[in-house]
Design a protein around this motif. Structure first.
Motif, mmCIF file in Angstrom:
data_model
loop_
_atom_site.group_PDB
_atom_site.id
_atom_site.type_symbol
_atom_site.label_atom_id
_atom_site.label_comp_id
_atom_site.label_asym_id
_atom_site.label_seq_id
_atom_site.Cartn_x
_atom_site.Cartn_y
_atom_site.Cartn_z
ATOM 1 N N THR A 165 22.584 16.098 18.070
ATOM 2 C CA THR A 165 21.971 15.925 16.754
ATOM 3 C C THR A 165 22.996 16.256 15.671
ATOM 4 O O THR A 165 23.949 16.994 15.912
ATOM 5 C CB THR A 165 20.748 16.849 16.588
ATOM 6 N N ASP A 166 22.795 15.710 14.507
ATOM 7 C CA ASP A 166 23.682 15.978 13.379
ATOM 8 C C ASP A 166 23.379 17.326 12.724
ATOM 9 O O ASP A 166 24.208 17.888 12.029
ATOM 10 C CB ASP A 166 23.565 14.877 12.326
ATOM 11 N N ILE A 167 22.152 17.813 12.922
ATOM 12 C CA ILE A 167 21.719 19.070 12.314
ATOM 13 C C ILE A 167 21.303 20.027 13.425
ATOM 14 O O ILE A 167 20.559 19.661 14.330
ATOM 15 C CB ILE A 167 20.540 18.842 11.346
ATOM 16 N N ILE A 168 21.789 21.255 13.329
ATOM 17 C CA ILE A 168 21.444 22.289 14.299
ATOM 18 C C ILE A 168 20.748 23.416 13.540
ATOM 19 O O ILE A 168 21.277 23.935 12.555
ATOM 20 C CB ILE A 168 22.709 22.828 15.003
ATOM 21 N N LEU A 169 19.550 23.781 13.985
ATOM 22 C CA LEU A 169 18.791 24.869 13.389
ATOM 23 C C LEU A 169 18.807 26.056 14.343
ATOM 24 O O LEU A 169 18.437 25.920 15.514
ATOM 25 C CB LEU A 169 17.341 24.445 13.137
#
Length: 185
Positions: A71-75
């Motif tokens: 994914t482009d975003i990691i939370l």
């Protein structure tokens, strides 16, 4: 992680969203898992059980699972909690590197202001479930913010290694020692 689960099995779970009845495990899945293990530096641990790992290794395994998702975003919610100082820095260095080299956006909760200032491009300070302030660490972190958000007096200086804000909290213990011996310890 369930008892007996290997690092490889855990990291493979990151590819689960890509599996369908018609599309099972693929070469792309294998590549993503391999890249995630390598990026986190735990490829040599792939056959070990997660419950046999140290805290830092375990965090890396969970991060590898997240990376395998591509994914482009990691939370991340407090990825350094319960880790000693060395492992905290290793995890944050890894995440910083992923952001810099792969351009991934990383959003994480950190309660250590000094580490947040060292690694974050932007900080969001939250009080009473609302955004109190946000922006670059050198703009946001100051004595007033720490007093309002955390209810603590502090000094804010410059971190001599990184040039970022460094929060030095006041505490009763220091004042008591100062009063007892007449000089700061």
């Amino acid at each position: 992680a369930p008892e007996g689960l290997t690092v490889m099995q855990l990291v493979k779970q990151g590819r689960y969203p890509y599996q369908t009845w018609l599309k099972q495990w693929s070469e792309e899945d294998e590549k993503s898992v391999g890249n995630a293990l390598k990026a986190t530096g735990i490829d040599h641990l792939k056959d070990r059980t997660v419950d046999s790992l140290s805290g830092g290794q375990r965090q890396r395994a969970w991060i590898a699972m997240t990376l395998a998702q591509d994914t482009d975003i990691i939370l991340l919610d407090e990825p350094t909690t319960y880790l000693d100082m060395t492992h905290q820095i290793e995890i944050l260095d890894l995440l910083f590197e992923l952001n810099e080299k792969e351009g991934r956006t990383i959003v994480m909760v950190l309660h250590d202001l000094n580490l947040a200032c060292r690694y974050a491009h932007n900080i969001v300070a939250i009080k009473d479930q609302k955004i109190f302030d946000q922006g670059k660490p050198e703009v946001v972190i100051n004595c007033g913010l720490v007093k309002h958000v955390f209810g603590m007096n502090c000094e804010v200086t410059i971190d001599p290694l990184f040039g970022t804000p460094l929060c030095i909290p006041h505490g009763k213990g220091r004042r008591i020692l100062k009063d007892k011996i007449g000089a700061p310890v």
